[in-house]
Motif scaffolding. Structure first.
Motif, PDB file in Angstrom:
ATOM      1  N   LEU A  90      -5.958   8.296  -0.482  1.00  0.00           N
ATOM      2  CA  LEU A  90      -7.177   8.238  -0.627  1.00  0.00           C
ATOM      3  C   LEU A  90      -8.210   9.163  -0.511  1.00  0.00           C
ATOM      4  N   VAL A  91      -7.393  10.283   0.589  1.00  0.00           N
ATOM      5  CA  VAL A  91      -7.933  11.339   0.581  1.00  0.00           C
ATOM      6  C   VAL A  91      -8.301  12.416  -0.608  1.00  0.00           C
TER       7      VAL A  91
ATOM      8  N   GLY B 201       1.957   6.170  -1.084  1.00  0.00           N
ATOM      9  CA  GLY B 201       1.577   5.105  -2.155  1.00  0.00           C
ATOM     10  C   GLY B 201       0.670   5.511  -2.902  1.00  0.00           C
ATOM     11  N   MET B 202      -0.784   5.934  -2.463  1.00  0.00           N
ATOM     12  CA  MET B 202      -1.916   6.384  -3.232  1.00  0.00           C
ATOM     13  C   MET B 202      -2.366   7.773  -2.736  1.00  0.00           C
TER      14      MET B 202
ATOM     15  N   ILE C 166      -7.230  18.763   9.209  1.00  0.00           N
ATOM     16  CA  ILE C 166      -7.619  17.670  10.192  1.00  0.00           C
ATOM     17  C   ILE C 166      -6.531  16.512  10.225  1.00  0.00           C
TER      18      ILE C 166
ATOM     19  N   HIS D 147       0.676  -1.306   0.052  1.00  0.00           N
ATOM     20  CA  HIS D 147       0.035   0.125  -0.014  1.00  0.00           C
ATOM     21  C   HIS D 147       1.067   1.240  -0.178  1.00  0.00           C
TER      22      HIS D 147
ATOM     23  N   ASP E 185      -5.144  14.206   6.929  1.00  0.00           N
ATOM     24  CA  ASP E 185      -4.015  13.264   6.790  1.00  0.00           C
ATOM     25  C   ASP E 185      -3.854  12.957   8.149  1.00  0.00           C
ATOM     26  N   ARG E 186      -3.595  11.357   8.396  1.00  0.00           N
ATOM     27  CA  ARG E 186      -2.919  11.082   9.675  1.00  0.00           C
ATOM     28  C   ARG E 186      -1.644  12.062   9.909  1.00  0.00           C
TER      29      ARG E 186
ATOM     30  N   ALA F  97      -9.653  12.479  15.028  1.00  0.00           N
ATOM     31  CA  ALA F  97     -10.074  11.924  13.968  1.00  0.00           C
ATOM     32  C   ALA F  97     -11.697  12.643  13.834  1.00  0.00           C
ATOM     33  N   VAL F  98     -12.430  12.655  12.480  1.00  0.00           N
ATOM     34  CA  VAL F  98     -13.573  13.144  12.360  1.00  0.00           C
ATOM     35  C   VAL F  98     -14.455  11.969  11.865  1.00  0.00           C
TER      36      VAL F  98
ATOM     37  N   LYS G 280       3.410  13.063   5.113  1.00  0.00           N
ATOM     38  CA  LYS G 280       2.277  13.811   4.438  1.00  0.00           C
ATOM     39  C   LYS G 280       2.515  15.281   4.246  1.00  0.00           C
TER      40      LYS G 280
END
Ligand code: ADQ
Length: 458
Positions: A365-366, A362-363, A295, A156, A261-262, A338-339, A267
């Motif tokens: 998804l956000v 990796g990708m 966030i 991933h 993002d985490r 987290a939301v 990031k």
């Protein structure tokens, strides 16, 4: 149930609870319905005497097989080798790597223990799909236990460059781990090129005319399968969330730029904050009229590098707000938690700009979720890092180099002013791709390739 052998999915964390959610659960739902199977992973429990257990639930199309970790395994296999060695290295941060012999020992140990547990549960025609960097040695360990089933791997996160792999104390062993798999799935064509370069550099590997590679006795197919989201479902969720919940309170004429993002050093959050400050500095006309909502929930806080990034971001947001805020405007709203998913979908839809600027990903998804959440009649603009795997499919975003703060600031200024016609054209093109190549497309194409590899099985 079809004639195909059962599907055995192995991931570090098992989806728990009576009604587990998450991208991978949605992705594999149809495949489990068709073939049945088992999902294997850690239970999330830390026990002095680790146990393993099966459980099934009437609502689930798969059985679950979970195993506990000891405290030492959690520290060395999970926090250690997986997240203090492989994660930084694969994200181009070899400088953050912390290598210790006991990390590697327990990483091997957990994978070997898992292989022993799993080998005795397998049927001859099961196909095994291993997820992510925590479990790289699993196929080798299963082969050592006599398993000859088809085994696929999906990574991933980015696949590292040859030079980065050289920084691993056990680089030879790492390459050998790949040699247990029939199919190595990666996020992008760029990742596949890096893997093939590794094979090309080795005298014991051979690149075959069909694009696959031979390492020892094993033929390995390497292909990209960009991971995706449940686009249509996410779009519906965003539309209903926006209709039923209030978003962020904004002044008239104020626009929202949003990042989710985490809180991870890969990031690019400090760069993002600095680029936003650059926008405020160079475009006085947007002062008071734009807010960056970031966030960033905590993650892996036991690893030192994650504590450092948290401190850095708190300082940066404090400095920028200190320099620019006035009585009615706070430029950066930084939320360190987290939301809920539905809430997030509504916020994406409210945001005029989605800002996705990882330094390596990796990708991401956000980026896909942000586009899927937009109002088709008045969509926002996605700014996307060239260093996110998603950039390979999402060329109609405003693609940026996240290291170039001026370029990111200019992209924000452009996005905030972009005429509706251009926003709609970009959204339509992006959304077409996301609907065509969604999460079901991802799992179907991977499993088709895995079931198609030949191992001389009768
Ligand atoms: P991640 O690094 O976690 O995943 P990403 O792909 O962006 O990154 O997925 C994050 C997911 O978590 C998204 O679905 C997002 O909505 C959710 N999320 C993030 N912050 C949140 C918050 N504050 N509240 C609620 N939800 C939040 C890894 C790789 C990626 C790869 C994925 C899937 O690092 O590159 O895309 O796996 O393969």
């Amino acid at each position: 149930m079809s004639e195909a052998g059962r599907l055995i999915v192995v991931s570090n964390r098992l989806p728990l609870g009576p009604n587990p959610s998450g991208g991978l659960v949605v992705a594999l739902k149809d495949a489990f319905h068709e073939a049945g199977g088992i999902w294997v992973g850690t239970s999330g429990r830390i026990e002095a005497r680790p146990k393993q257990r099966f459980d099934s639930h009437p609502g689930l199309a798969f059985e679950r097989f979970s195993f506990d970790l000891t405290q030492k395994e959690h520290e060395n296999y999970y926090l250690g080798y997986s997240n203090s060695v492989l994660w930084p290295l694969f994200h181009g941060r070899a400088d953050l790597m912390e290598t210790r012999p006991e990390f590697l020992e327990d990483y091997r140990g957990v994978n070997a223990r898992l292989a022993q547990m799993l080998a005795s549960e397998l049927h001859r025609d099961d196909v095994i799909w291993v997820q992510d960097y925590h479990l790289l040695p699993l196929a080798q360990a299963l082969r050592d236990a006599g398993v000859s089933n088809r085994i696929g791997f999906f990574l991933h996160i980015p696949f590292p460059a040859l030079y980065d792999i050289m920084a691993l104390p056990n680089s030879e062993e790492f390459i050998g781990w790949l040699g247990g798999y029939d199919l190595v799935g990666l996020q992008t064509r760029r990742d596949v090129a890096r893997l093939l370069e590794v094979f090309r550099s080795r005298p014991d590997a051979e690149l075959l005319p069909d694009g696959s590679a031979k390492l020892g006795e094993q033929r390995i197919e390497a292909r990209s399968f960009p991971v995706a989201i449940d686009t249509a479902a996410f779009a519906r969720e965003a539309a209903s969330a926006a209709a039923s919940r209030p978003g962020v309170a904004l002044e008239p004429g104020e626009q929202l730029i949003m990042g989710v993002d985490r809180l991870d050093y890969s990031k690019g959050l400090p760069n993002r904050f600095k680029a936003f400050a650059r926008l405020l500095e160079t475009h006085a006309e947007v002062n008071g009229l734009v807010t960056l909502l970031q966030i960033a929930p905590p993650t892996r806080e036991a690893v030192a590098a994650y504590q450092d990034i948290r401190t850095e971001l708190e300082q940066l947001s404090g400095q920028i707000n200190g320099a620019y805020a006035d009585l009615t405007w706070t430029p950066i709203r930084y939320i360190h938690r987290a939301v809920p998913r539905a809430r997030l979908a509504g916020l994406y839809r409210q945001a005029a700009v989605g800002l996705v600027t990882p330094l390596a990903d990796g990708m991401n998804l956000v980026a896909k979720e942000y586009v899927a959440a937009q109002d088709p009649d008045n969509p926002g603009v996605l700014i996307l890092s060239d260093f996110a795997g998603a950039a390979e499919q999402m060329e109609d975003a405003l693609l940026v180099n996240p290291f170039d703060l001026d370029q990111v600031a200019e992209a924000m200024a452009r996005a905030l002013k972009m005429p509706k016609g251009e926003r709609c054209a970009r959204y339509d093109a992006l959304m077409d791709g996301l609907l065509r190549e969604d999460i079901n497309w991802w799992s179907r194409s991977y499993l088709k390739a895995l079931r198609g590899v030949s191992r001389g099985l009768s």
